[in-house]
Design a protein around this motif. Structure first.
Motif, mmCIF file in Angstrom:
data_model
loop_
_atom_site.group_PDB
_atom_site.id
_atom_site.type_symbol
_atom_site.label_atom_id
_atom_site.label_comp_id
_atom_site.label_asym_id
_atom_site.label_seq_id
_atom_site.Cartn_x
_atom_site.Cartn_y
_atom_site.Cartn_z
ATOM 1 N N GLY A 36 0.799 -1.212 0.000
ATOM 2 C CA GLY A 36 0.000 0.000 0.000
ATOM 3 C C GLY A 36 0.835 1.267 0.000
ATOM 4 N N ILE A 37 1.951 1.247 -0.689
ATOM 5 C CA ILE A 37 2.866 2.395 -0.703
ATOM 6 C C ILE A 37 2.309 3.509 -1.585
ATOM 7 C CG2 ILE A 37 5.172 3.152 -1.426
ATOM 8 C CD1 ILE A 37 6.147 0.330 -0.665
ATOM 9 N N GLY A 38 2.448 4.743 -1.085
ATOM 10 C CA GLY A 38 1.959 5.884 -1.842
ATOM 11 C C GLY A 38 2.641 7.168 -1.417
ATOM 12 N N PRO A 39 2.181 8.294 -1.959
ATOM 13 C CA PRO A 39 2.807 9.596 -1.689
ATOM 14 C C PRO A 39 2.860 9.918 -0.198
ATOM 15 C CG PRO A 39 1.212 9.773 -3.471
ATOM 16 C CD PRO A 39 1.029 8.415 -2.875
ATOM 17 N N GLY A 40 3.984 10.524 0.200
ATOM 18 C CA GLY A 40 4.129 10.980 1.576
ATOM 19 C C GLY A 40 4.682 9.969 2.545
ATOM 20 N N ALA A 57 8.389 1.864 -5.890
ATOM 21 C CA ALA A 57 7.908 2.547 -4.692
ATOM 22 C C ALA A 57 8.146 4.048 -4.795
ATOM 23 C CB ALA A 57 8.590 1.981 -3.450
ATOM 24 N N ALA A 58 9.328 4.427 -5.257
ATOM 25 C CA ALA A 58 9.646 5.851 -5.403
ATOM 26 C C ALA A 58 8.748 6.521 -6.434
ATOM 27 C CB ALA A 58 11.113 6.016 -5.782
ATOM 28 N N ALA A 62 6.443 8.148 -2.875
ATOM 29 C CA ALA A 62 6.986 7.896 -1.540
ATOM 30 C C ALA A 62 8.442 8.346 -1.464
ATOM 31 C CB ALA A 62 6.881 6.417 -1.196
ATOM 32 N N THR A 63 8.917 8.589 -0.245
ATOM 33 C CA THR A 63 10.326 8.895 0.000
ATOM 34 C C THR A 63 11.019 7.585 0.345
ATOM 35 O OG1 THR A 63 9.798 11.109 0.814
ATOM 36 C CG2 THR A 63 11.946 10.198 1.434
ATOM 37 N N VAL A 64 11.883 7.123 -0.543
ATOM 38 C CA VAL A 64 12.391 5.759 -0.471
ATOM 39 C C VAL A 64 13.902 5.723 -0.246
ATOM 40 C CG1 VAL A 64 12.596 3.558 -1.713
ATOM 41 C CG2 VAL A 64 10.533 4.959 -1.984
#
Length: 264
Positions: A36-40, A57-58, A62-64
């Protein structure tokens, strides 16, 4: 040479970036979706290799941070990320002693990566430690019953003895083993078995030769028996037989929440 140096050299041998791109690339997006990876979100990929999961993911916003023991794989991943305009941080790191603060990440993932850390309890403890309470831990691991699990079982008699206390990588694909590793440190556990379709090899012998050329663990086993032609012939036949007609490679998707109160 230390255990870590041996592992680093093993994964730097052959051409794992090619295998990652040609064979297992579909697993990364599967894991990103399951997590469930997303922005923020702040995300750590452990055993990221060339970024099969970290890069997708990036690209969600997201910050990865992509971490791996082997700098050669990270360097290859950086080049791939640049071609896809993916912005992320690359960090050399040992899965069993991560150089990140406690509760530093919203989501901690690993796509057929952390399973190769030899000391499972230490690695699982680190995944828990760096994940914030209520955060997500999500993994994709090969199962013992699937093709890669059977490949490791086939190679085991010909491999150098593992270090004391080390456990086989495919155990990370056993839900019972994961339950023993994470214990009460997680809640809301979900597991699902799926298969990756691999149809590029016409014969088991063709797959064997590909793995002998590019896959570090297979290269290391053949190096161990290089002075014994009979054993080499035996292993050649065994891997070809195990791979013959196999086009579905089973893996386990594992997701869980880091408990609010847990051992670290």
């Amino acid at each position: 040479m230390t255990i870590k140096e041996k592992h680093r050299a093993m994964w730097a041998s052959g051409d794992y970036p090619s295998l990652a791109a040609e064979i297992v690339a579909p697993l990364g997006p599967v894991l990103v979706e399951a997590a469930g990876i997303g922005p923020g979100q702040t995300v750590l990929d452990v055993g990221a290799g060339t970024g099969n999961a970290a890069i997708p993911a990036a690209l969600t916003g997201a910050t990865v941070t992509a971490s791996d023991l082997t700098p050669e794989l990270l360097a290859a991943g950086e080049l791939i990320a640049a071609t896809r305009d993916a912005k992320l941080t690359w960090a050399e790191a040992d899965a069993e002693a991560l150089p990140f603060g406690t509760a530093s990440f919203d989501t901690v993932i690993s796509c057929i990566g952390v399973m190769f850390a030899p000391f499972h309890s230490a690695a699982a403890g680190e995944l828990l430690r760096v994940c914030r309470p209520g955060g997500t831990i999500a993994l994709v691991n090969w199962t013992p019953e699937g093709f890669i699990g059977k490949l490791f079982a086939t190679m085991k008699p010909y491999a150098a003895p593992p270090p004391a206390g080390a456990q086989p990588p495919p155990r990370w694909g056993d839900p019972a083993h994961l339950a023993s590793l994470f214990g009460e440190g997680v809640t809301d556990v979900r597991t699902e078995r799926r298969t990756l379709r691999v149809d590029r090899f016409a014969t088991g012998a063709e797959l064997r030769d590909y793995f002998k050329a590019v896959y570090g663990p297979t290269i290391a086993v053949y190096k161990n028996i290089a002075g014994d032609p009979q054993k080499v012939a035996e292993l050649d036949a065994a891997i070809a037989a195990a791979a013959e007609g196999v086009s579905e490679w089973e893996y386990l998707i594992y997701t869980a929440r880091a408990a609010a109160t847990r051992r670290v």
